[in-house]
Design a protein around this motif. Structure first.
Motif, PDB file in Angstrom:
ATOM      1  N   TYR A 165      65.077  15.944  84.554  1.00 41.08           N
ATOM      2  CA  TYR A 165      63.373  16.062  85.159  1.00 41.08           C
ATOM      3  C   TYR A 165      62.784  16.768  84.964  1.00 41.08           C
ATOM      4  O   TYR A 165      62.851  18.105  84.234  1.00 41.08           O
ATOM      5  N   ARG A 167      58.358  17.434  86.220  1.00 37.45           N
ATOM      6  CA  ARG A 167      57.174  17.932  87.483  1.00 37.45           C
ATOM      7  C   ARG A 167      56.288  18.246  86.802  1.00 37.45           C
ATOM      8  O   ARG A 167      56.285  19.792  86.471  1.00 37.45           O
ATOM      9  N   VAL A 169      52.416  19.444  87.485  1.00 34.48           N
ATOM     10  CA  VAL A 169      51.564  19.641  88.635  1.00 34.48           C
ATOM     11  C   VAL A 169      49.972  20.349  87.755  1.00 34.48           C
ATOM     12  O   VAL A 169      50.636  20.854  87.331  1.00 34.48           O
ATOM     13  N   ASN A 249      63.491  11.870  85.263  1.00 35.88           N
ATOM     14  CA  ASN A 249      62.530  11.606  86.011  1.00 35.88           C
ATOM     15  C   ASN A 249      61.169  12.401  86.258  1.00 35.88           C
ATOM     16  O   ASN A 249      61.704  13.753  86.130  1.00 35.88           O
ATOM     17  N   LEU A 251      57.129  12.954  86.944  1.00 37.08           N
ATOM     18  CA  LEU A 251      55.980  13.106  87.851  1.00 37.08           C
ATOM     19  C   LEU A 251      55.116  13.915  87.142  1.00 37.08           C
ATOM     20  O   LEU A 251      55.655  14.721  87.081  1.00 37.08           O
ATOM     21  N   ASP A 253      51.982  14.456  88.805  1.00 35.58           N
ATOM     22  CA  ASP A 253      50.831  15.356  89.743  1.00 35.58           C
ATOM     23  C   ASP A 253      49.499  15.731  90.057  1.00 35.58           C
ATOM     24  O   ASP A 253      49.491  17.296  88.921  1.00 35.58           O
ATOM     25  N   GLN A 270      51.116  23.410  85.719  1.00 38.42           N
ATOM     26  CA  GLN A 270      52.451  24.054  86.247  1.00 38.42           C
ATOM     27  C   GLN A 270      53.521  22.411  85.874  1.00 38.42           C
ATOM     28  O   GLN A 270      53.542  21.604  86.290  1.00 38.42           O
ATOM     29  N   THR A 272      57.973  21.904  85.143  1.00 35.45           N
ATOM     30  CA  THR A 272      59.303  22.251  86.290  1.00 35.45           C
ATOM     31  C   THR A 272      60.134  21.870  85.325  1.00 35.45           C
ATOM     32  O   THR A 272      59.937  19.873  85.421  1.00 35.45           O
ATOM     33  N   GLU A 274      63.768  20.185  83.722  1.00 35.69           N
ATOM     34  CA  GLU A 274      65.250  20.796  84.262  1.00 35.69           C
ATOM     35  C   GLU A 274      66.454  19.385  83.907  1.00 35.69           C
ATOM     36  O   GLU A 274      65.953  18.302  83.293  1.00 35.69           O
TER      37      GLU A 274
ATOM     38  N   ARG B 167      52.565  17.787  99.484  1.00 30.52           N
ATOM     39  CA  ARG B 167      53.680  18.332  98.925  1.00 30.52           C
ATOM     40  C   ARG B 167      54.860  19.537  99.071  1.00 30.52           C
ATOM     41  O   ARG B 167      54.759  20.356  99.663  1.00 30.52           O
ATOM     42  N   ARG B 225      63.782   7.902  94.086  1.00 29.61           N
ATOM     43  CA  ARG B 225      64.725   8.139  93.281  1.00 29.61           C
ATOM     44  C   ARG B 225      66.120   9.215  93.552  1.00 29.61           C
ATOM     45  O   ARG B 225      65.120  10.318  94.244  1.00 29.61           O
ATOM     46  N   ARG B 238      69.984  15.372  94.270  1.00 35.27           N
ATOM     47  CA  ARG B 238      68.862  15.761  93.804  1.00 35.27           C
ATOM     48  C   ARG B 238      67.955  14.199  94.627  1.00 35.27           C
ATOM     49  O   ARG B 238      68.612  13.286  94.536  1.00 35.27           O
ATOM     50  N   TYR B 240      63.816  12.222  94.707  1.00 35.79           N
ATOM     51  CA  TYR B 240      62.817  12.684  94.688  1.00 35.79           C
ATOM     52  C   TYR B 240      61.694  11.106  95.955  1.00 35.79           C
ATOM     53  O   TYR B 240      61.717   9.937  95.227  1.00 35.79           O
TER      54      TYR B 240
END
Lengths: 367, 367
Positions: A165, A167, A169, A249, A251, A253, A270, A272, A274, B167, B225, B238, B240
């Motif tokens: 994963y 993300r 942002v 996955n 994201l 944003d 930002q 993240t 994982e 969010r 997801r 998890r 999303y």
């Protein structure tokens, strides 16, 4: 997507060769390009072109280029100069004609993102350069930001186990024009942005799609939402994208119209990331630190050295130095246009997804 | 979704009436239920039932309930006691039979989320209660958390203008079992969780879907997801989810397997709510503050008063007090089962979306 086949160029240059380059487009961003070129050994920028010639003349003065080599028309420049390459930093709408004209002259090309306003244009550009046997690379500097290089290295070293994963942002404040307020800097410097039908993703978020590809591989599918906060500029100023990139996955944003959300200015997003054994975070709100957490514990380190401005400039310099290195040694750049067309394809697929409110699967025939 | 029509009950109770209730299920969560009942005036919990009677006896002892009123079978309890309501805090698989049995006895029902393991069960339950003329509400405590009440009030007062985006992120660490490590508390207390095919969203994330509905209205569509980090527990850890809820872009991003990401324990989710005039953030990493930013400036206030445990308990107490208030006055609870079935539907649609990798549109026939 019908991606042209890879053609490895066999031309190499001696270490002593000084590459003669010209810059097309002397807008706001050109300063970073020219500073970068001035820092790369074995490169000389000998000419500039810009539709509004006064801007080009001012830039030439700033960087010690003779006004005799400043043009308002890129064709006159290509005909009047003896060049190894052009650095194209104009708006996407004119990329195709400029790339094709450079190729026709046997001049190698480094071109600003987004490569072109359509996949058809992009494919034609790749084919023209292949046909002419010139190197064609995209100036995608974000994947050269040191923190994304660190992220990739850490993932490859197993710091997070199998990546699951990510993300990314970035919500900023007051970047879009608002009624009764003076225009934000970003729009003052680039007033054409006000009327762009495709805005935040086309102009800026494409960097993050490219970063995802850099980190994890090919984009399998995208699902995107677009929205707009500004009542004045016409393009989307918010985009939320879910992607499967190499099984991870992802994201993305992003927003330019988030009042009060941005707490400080930073070059960092930002982030993240994982995996099944740990995580890595980029923390713009915590002094631009990079934090690695896994079973061995948690440690932080600065995401970059020097000032934020230094870090910003450094990514341009690294991207452009990579182009020169590949040109010199006859190597394929990692941001070769034939590769970058997939970043472009994922970007257009995101717009399609948002318009259709559906998942768009990408065909990566070459992968 | 075929949602049963609203039937407003006309029964009311005098202010002096003391409601006699029984609790079905005396697992880990029942402590919060019983503490809440002990704090609500005009309620007496007179009986308990639990499959493993020893647990029920221990709970009865803890809360001063006579062991003569402790049962291992909910039917014996319903037959043996004179009740106004049952509070069902068992696993979802037995909700239907327990709700139908209570309705058959004319006993009002407050039932734990998720309401049922299927929409068919949920509809049958709503119909059984309507047929019997008993009140049937879902114990959805998250929308009673004071910070979500504040968020809704602030939005209604215009603090952010027109809401565009929310969010909600909660990534926690080591909540899922890992090889070679002792089981996390959460799994020790509720070992059945290990074998749940639907895990984080079914068991926990459904709260956030309900919060979105509480804030913005009906869910128009979902795209979700699911993924799993633990190699031991079988359900997704998890999820999303992108949702359109009343025209607002809603992102729910939850994980139980994020190593190193969670920095401190908090009852608060990370929430960013943005409108065209401002934003509101819930900041678990910044001392549980709520920050409101708009053209008037930025201000922060504590998201709740008292300790984090107090806040957790308070949401149970508020949810249960609402049930009693509605029962007493013959009002429809905002968490009436006939309404909550839409939260359930959006949750199942999320699983369907993840399985099919597609956008699922919801029919809200009643809206």
């Amino acid at each position: 997507m019908n991606i042209p086949q890879r053609e490895v160029r066999s031309i190499t240059y001696p270490a002593s060769h000084v590459f003669r380059g010209a810059l097309l487009g002397t807008g706001q961003i050109s300063v970073y390009h020219l500073r970068a070129w001035s820092q790369i050994k074995g490169v000389e920028i000998v000419a500039l072109a810009n539709r509004t010639i006064e801007k080009a003349l001012a830039r030439a003065d700033e960087f010690g280029i003779s006004p005799d080599h400043v043009y308002s028309d890129h064709r006159e420049l290509l005909e009047g100069e003896d060049l190894d390459f052009v650095d194209i930093a104009t708006l996407p709408d004119v990329h195709r004609v400029q790339v094709e004209d450079a190729a026709a002259q046997g001049v190698n090309v480094l071109c600003q993102k987004p490569m072109a306003p359509s996949m058809e244009d992009a494919q034609a550009m790749v084919e023209a350069c292949d046909h002419a046997g010139v190197l064609f690379s995209i100036n995608e500097n974000w994947r050269w930001r040191t923190w994304y290089r660190d992220l990739k290295r850490l993932v490859e070293e197993g710091a997070v186990g199998k990546p699951k994963y990510i993300r990314i942002v970035r919500h900023t404040n007051l970047t879009v024009p608002r009624p009764g307020e003076s225009l934000p800097e970003f729009f003052k410097d680039q007033p054409y942005i006000m009327n762009m039908e495709r805005l935040i993703l086309y102009e800026w978020g494409i960097h993050l799609i490219d970063v995802m590809r850099f980190l994890f591989g090919e984009v399998n599918w995208v699902f995107a939402r677009m929205d707009r906060t500004s009542p004045i500029s016409i393009g989307e100023d918010r985009a939320y994208i879910t992607m499967d990139v190499g099984g991870v996955n992802c994201l993305v944003d992003i927003s330019w119209g988030s009042i009060g959300v941005e707490k400080r200015e930073s070059q960092l997003e930002q982030v993240t990331l994982e995996g099944n054994q740990g995580s890595i975070e980029l923390l713009p709100d915590e002094a631009d630190m990079l934090r690695i957490s896994n079973h061995e514990g948690s440690r932080t380190q600065p995401a970059f050295t020097g000032t934020s401005d230094d870090a910003y400039q450094a990514s341009y310099t690294a991207a452009q130095a990579h182009f020169i290195g590949c040109l010199r040694e006859g190597r394929e750049p990692e941001t070769a246009a034939r590769d970058n067309i997939r970043t472009l394809g994922a970007m257009f697929a995101s717009y399609e997804s948002a318009a259709e409110n559906n998942v768009i699967h990408l065909q990566n025939a070459d992968s």
